[in-house]
Design a protein around this motif. Structure first.
Motif, PDB file in Angstrom:
ATOM      1  N   THR A 144      20.347 -21.217  -5.393  1.00  0.00           N
ATOM      2  CA  THR A 144      20.238 -21.451  -3.926  1.00  0.00           C
ATOM      3  C   THR A 144      20.898 -20.449  -3.227  1.00  0.00           C
ATOM      4  O   THR A 144      21.935 -19.684  -3.849  1.00  0.00           O
ATOM      5  N   ASP A 203      16.692 -24.391  -0.185  1.00  0.00           N
ATOM      6  CA  ASP A 203      16.935 -25.487  -0.731  1.00  0.00           C
ATOM      7  C   ASP A 203      16.397 -25.826  -2.087  1.00  0.00           C
ATOM      8  O   ASP A 203      16.376 -26.905  -2.512  1.00  0.00           O
ATOM      9  N   GLY A 251      13.248 -22.473  -6.533  1.00  0.00           N
ATOM     10  CA  GLY A 251      14.478 -21.996  -5.609  1.00  0.00           C
ATOM     11  C   GLY A 251      14.348 -20.351  -6.006  1.00  0.00           C
ATOM     12  O   GLY A 251      13.525 -19.651  -5.920  1.00  0.00           O
ATOM     13  N   THR A 277      13.724 -25.649  -3.942  1.00  0.00           N
ATOM     14  CA  THR A 277      12.269 -26.137  -4.126  1.00  0.00           C
ATOM     15  C   THR A 277      11.483 -25.065  -4.437  1.00  0.00           C
ATOM     16  O   THR A 277      11.852 -23.676  -4.469  1.00  0.00           O
ATOM     17  N   ASN A 278      10.351 -25.269  -5.349  1.00  0.00           N
ATOM     18  CA  ASN A 278       9.428 -24.267  -6.078  1.00  0.00           C
ATOM     19  C   ASN A 278       9.984 -23.105  -6.826  1.00  0.00           C
ATOM     20  O   ASN A 278       9.778 -21.998  -6.717  1.00  0.00           O
ATOM     21  N   ASN A 337      13.134 -20.293   2.359  1.00  0.00           N
ATOM     22  CA  ASN A 337      13.357 -21.768   2.527  1.00  0.00           C
ATOM     23  C   ASN A 337      13.491 -22.359   0.934  1.00  0.00           C
ATOM     24  O   ASN A 337      14.294 -23.196   0.539  1.00  0.00           O
ATOM     25  N   ASP A 338      12.574 -21.534   0.145  1.00  0.00           N
ATOM     26  CA  ASP A 338      12.644 -22.253  -1.242  1.00  0.00           C
ATOM     27  C   ASP A 338      13.948 -21.963  -1.906  1.00  0.00           C
ATOM     28  O   ASP A 338      14.574 -22.650  -2.749  1.00  0.00           O
TER      29      ASP A 338
END
Length: 193
Positions: A37, A99, A104, A101-102, A95-96
């Protein structure tokens, strides 16, 4: 009569993987991340710029490094190109990465790698066409293109006119782009690491 066999052999998925994909996979695999991240957009830009420079210097311009603003700009362009195909934006990628997600940050770097692989595959295919098609007579060029469309037509965009090989005999850019796009959809060359 001119044969397309040499061209098709050079465009075989295993041959493309051997000549293009393997070095890109190695470049992607050896870029280590401390975390998956980022804290902010500045951090995001720095990591994607570092990664782009790493990958670029290993696979595109052996040992050459870009300035950081150039590397960041190219990384963002590569992301935007790939993300547009997925109906996503650079902010979605950020954003990925922020946070996790997907995939990172790793997923974001994979997306940049996908763009660099696609560019390299397109350059490789263009080189194959330049070596196999360009030096021939006009009639032979048309015949090679006709055979290519006949062999690979199912994988080409519907905008490619199979009944007009002459259209692509002199400038096969559209034909190559269509072929690369179809490979991106169907080929293991473009599967994620």
């Amino acid at each position: 009569m001119v044969s397309i066999n040499t061209t098709l052999a050079a465009l075989d998925e295993l041959e493309i993987a051997r000549r293009v994909r393997i070095s890109h996979d190695e470049a992607r695999a050896c870029f280590a991340l401390d975390r998956n991240t980022v804290r902010n957009f500045e951090d995001f830009s720095a990591v994607i710029g570092d990664y782009y420079n790493h990958h670029f210097s290993r696979c595109i311009a052996n040992g050459a490094l870009l300035s950081m603003p150039e590397a960041v700009g190219r990384a963002k362009e590569a992301l935007e190109y790939q993300l547009r195909r997925r109906r996503a934006t650079i902010m979605d990628a950020y954003n990925d990465a922020a946070d996790g997600t997907n995939g990172g940050l790793r997923g974001v770097l994979d997306t940049i790698a996908e763009a660099l692989i696609a560019e390299s595959v397109e350059r490789y295919i263009r080189d194959v066409f330049d070596r196999q098609v360009a030096p021939n007579t006009w009639e032979d060029k048309v015949e090679i293109i006709k055979q290519f469309i006949r062999q690979c037509g199912a994988n080409l965009s519907s905008s490619i006119r199979a009944d007009q090989p002459e259209r692509y005999a002199q400038d096969y850019s559209e034909l190559i782009r269509s072929y690369v796009e179809s490979l991106q959809q169907t080929s293991s060359i473009f599967r994620r690491l």
